[in-house]
Design an enzyme around this catalytic site. Structure first.
Site, PDB file in Angstrom:
ATOM      1  N   TYR A  65       0.930  -1.148   0.090  1.00 45.72           N
ATOM      2  CA  TYR A  65      -0.035  -0.040   0.030  1.00 45.72           C
ATOM      3  C   TYR A  65       0.942   1.290   0.054  1.00 45.72           C
ATOM      4  O   TYR A  65       1.485   1.716   0.902  1.00 45.72           O
ATOM      5  CB  TYR A  65      -0.949  -0.051   1.049  1.00 45.72           C
ATOM      6  CG  TYR A  65      -1.894  -1.308   1.360  1.00 45.72           C
ATOM      7  CD1 TYR A  65      -2.241  -1.871   0.281  1.00 45.72           C
ATOM      8  CD2 TYR A  65      -2.568  -1.468   2.468  1.00 45.72           C
ATOM      9  CE1 TYR A  65      -2.908  -3.256   0.306  1.00 45.72           C
ATOM     10  CE2 TYR A  65      -3.397  -2.600   2.426  1.00 45.72           C
ATOM     11  CZ  TYR A  65      -3.554  -3.459   1.471  1.00 45.72           C
ATOM     12  OH  TYR A  65      -4.363  -4.521   1.636  1.00 45.72           O
ATOM     13  N   PRO A 212     -16.205  -4.770   2.649  1.00 46.31           N
ATOM     14  CA  PRO A 212     -17.357  -5.013   3.231  1.00 46.31           C
ATOM     15  C   PRO A 212     -18.572  -4.367   2.658  1.00 46.31           C
ATOM     16  O   PRO A 212     -19.557  -4.499   2.820  1.00 46.31           O
ATOM     17  CB  PRO A 212     -17.372  -5.262   4.810  1.00 46.31           C
ATOM     18  CG  PRO A 212     -16.042  -4.046   5.159  1.00 46.31           C
ATOM     19  CD  PRO A 212     -15.117  -4.322   3.893  1.00 46.31           C
ATOM     20  N   ARG A 215     -16.801  -1.840  -2.001  1.00 47.39           N
ATOM     21  CA  ARG A 215     -15.928  -0.790  -3.000  1.00 47.39           C
ATOM     22  C   ARG A 215     -16.950   0.472  -3.082  1.00 47.39           C
ATOM     23  O   ARG A 215     -16.830   1.053  -4.162  1.00 47.39           O
ATOM     24  CB  ARG A 215     -15.248  -1.246  -4.125  1.00 47.39           C
ATOM     25  CG  ARG A 215     -14.473  -2.275  -3.786  1.00 47.39           C
ATOM     26  CD  ARG A 215     -13.387  -2.748  -5.119  1.00 47.39           C
ATOM     27  NE  ARG A 215     -13.466  -4.213  -4.888  1.00 47.39           N
ATOM     28  CZ  ARG A 215     -13.650  -5.213  -5.911  1.00 47.39           C
ATOM     29  NH1 ARG A 215     -13.967  -4.757  -6.940  1.00 47.39           N
ATOM     30  NH2 ARG A 215     -13.545  -6.381  -5.627  1.00 47.39           N
ATOM     31  N   GLY A 216     -17.595   0.804  -2.165  1.00 48.97           N
ATOM     32  CA  GLY A 216     -18.534   2.104  -2.280  1.00 48.97           C
ATOM     33  C   GLY A 216     -19.916   1.637  -2.746  1.00 48.97           C
ATOM     34  O   GLY A 216     -21.048   2.493  -2.459  1.00 48.97           O
TER      35      GLY A 216
END
Length: 334
Positions: A65, A212, A215-216
């Site tokens: 990341y 969860p 992704r929006g």
């Protein structure tokens, strides 16, 4: 619905049967390091510290990341607070000139990756170390063998796998107990239910669902793929493209309807559904803003009725489009 003082003691859950206890909900930190648009370090640091105030102690990062920037961010955020947090990080990708070019679990690389993570996180131990993706060139037994050595040396406390398939989960667990599998799981993505979840419960392994909120999508904030910049993870998401986007938006309206009836956000309803799938499940919704964090944390107190659960599952039985682009899907061990 904002969490108040009383939610500072969030319930805790056991991940696996080896003694790893974490807050019932964690925080996925990937989005704080440019994967989903520009980074805002001041707000990210404030969000990480607010999470601790609200009783969240389980923080998820990875060397990939940023790359590397996210671990450094957590190291800065939790300086002097190490005993208050459970840190999970991951190795397993080849990173060249700041770009992920493939998987890499070469045995010598595992050690150097972990040393790098320890340095960036500013700690002498990692609470939960995951192999980020299965490397088909390196037997999982050998990978977990090195990870187990790191446990014996005190540099790692518990072991995990990410996006691993059933055969590799079994082989890994036979070498050293695996405490957690991290994988995508939500109303929007339920591929784990047939084979993987029953296996985890058979072996006593916890599940850490990432994305969860789809992704929006389940939270009602997703846009069409082409509206995201090319360097945004969602730009190539098949489920956000063309007719898939339209069909999935229609399906996700069920979440919004139940949320409206209850005076909640759609994201809270989606998180409550995941949390009610079992006490061995600890979702890690990702956010880089305090306002969304506070909404998400409040979902830990919600209970959906059987009728609400049935309505949600019925509406989202069929999601249109593949989980990932073909290139990303090749890294998933299924």
């Amino acid at each position: 619905m904002k969490p108040q003082q009383e939610q500072q003691h969030m319930k805790q859950r056991a991940l696996g049967s080896q003694g790893l206890i974490v807050s019932a909900m964690g925080l996925g930190c990937m989005g704080m390091s440019t994967t989903y648009g520009p980074a805002d370090e001041t707000e990210s640091l404030a969000t990480l510290r607010r999470a601790l105030e609200l009783g969240v102690n389980f923080f998820d990062t990875a060397e990939q990341y940023g790359p590397y920037q996210n671990e450094e961010l957590l190291g800065r955020a939790f300086k002097g607070r190490r005993h208050d947090v459970v840190l999970a990080t991951k190795f397993g990708f080849r990173i060249e000139d700041g770009v992920t070019t493939g998987v890499n679990s070469d045995l010598s690389h595992i050690r150097s990756a972990v040393e790098g993570s320890l340095r960036r996180l500013g700690t002498d131990h990692i609470d939960l170390l995951y192999q980020h993706r299965i490397d088909p060139a390196v037997p999982i037994e050998d990978v977990v063998g090195v990870m187990a050595e790191l446990v014996r040396e005190g540099k790692v406390r518990y072991l995990g796998l990410s996006e691993a398939g059933a055969a590799n989960i079994r082989k890994a667990h036979a070498v050293h107990p695996i405490s957690a599998l991290q994988s995508e799981y939500s109303l929007w993505e339920r591929n784990l239910e047939e084979e993987i979840l029953p296996l985890l419960r058979e072996l006593g392994i916890g599940l850490v669902p990432f994305s969860p909120l789809g992704r929006g999508f389940l939270g009602g904030t997703a846009r069409r793929a082409e509206e995201y910049p090319p360097n945004d993870f969602r730009h190539l998401d098949p489920r956000l493209q063309g007719e898939n986007y339209d069909a999935n938006m229609r399906a996700a309206q069920a979440v919004g309807r139940i949320a409206a009836e209850r005076g909640l956000s759609a994201g809270q309803v989606a998180l409550a559904w995941v949390l009610q799938r079992g006490e061995d499940i600890v979702p890690i919704p990702g956010t880089k803003r305090r306002a969304y964090l506070e909404q998400n944390v409040a979902a830990a107190e919600l209970v959906l009725t059987l009728d609400e659960t049935a309505a949600l599952e019925s509406a989202l039985t069929q999601v249109s489009g593949a989980r990932y682009s073909k290139e990303r899907m090749a890294w998933v061990d299924r």
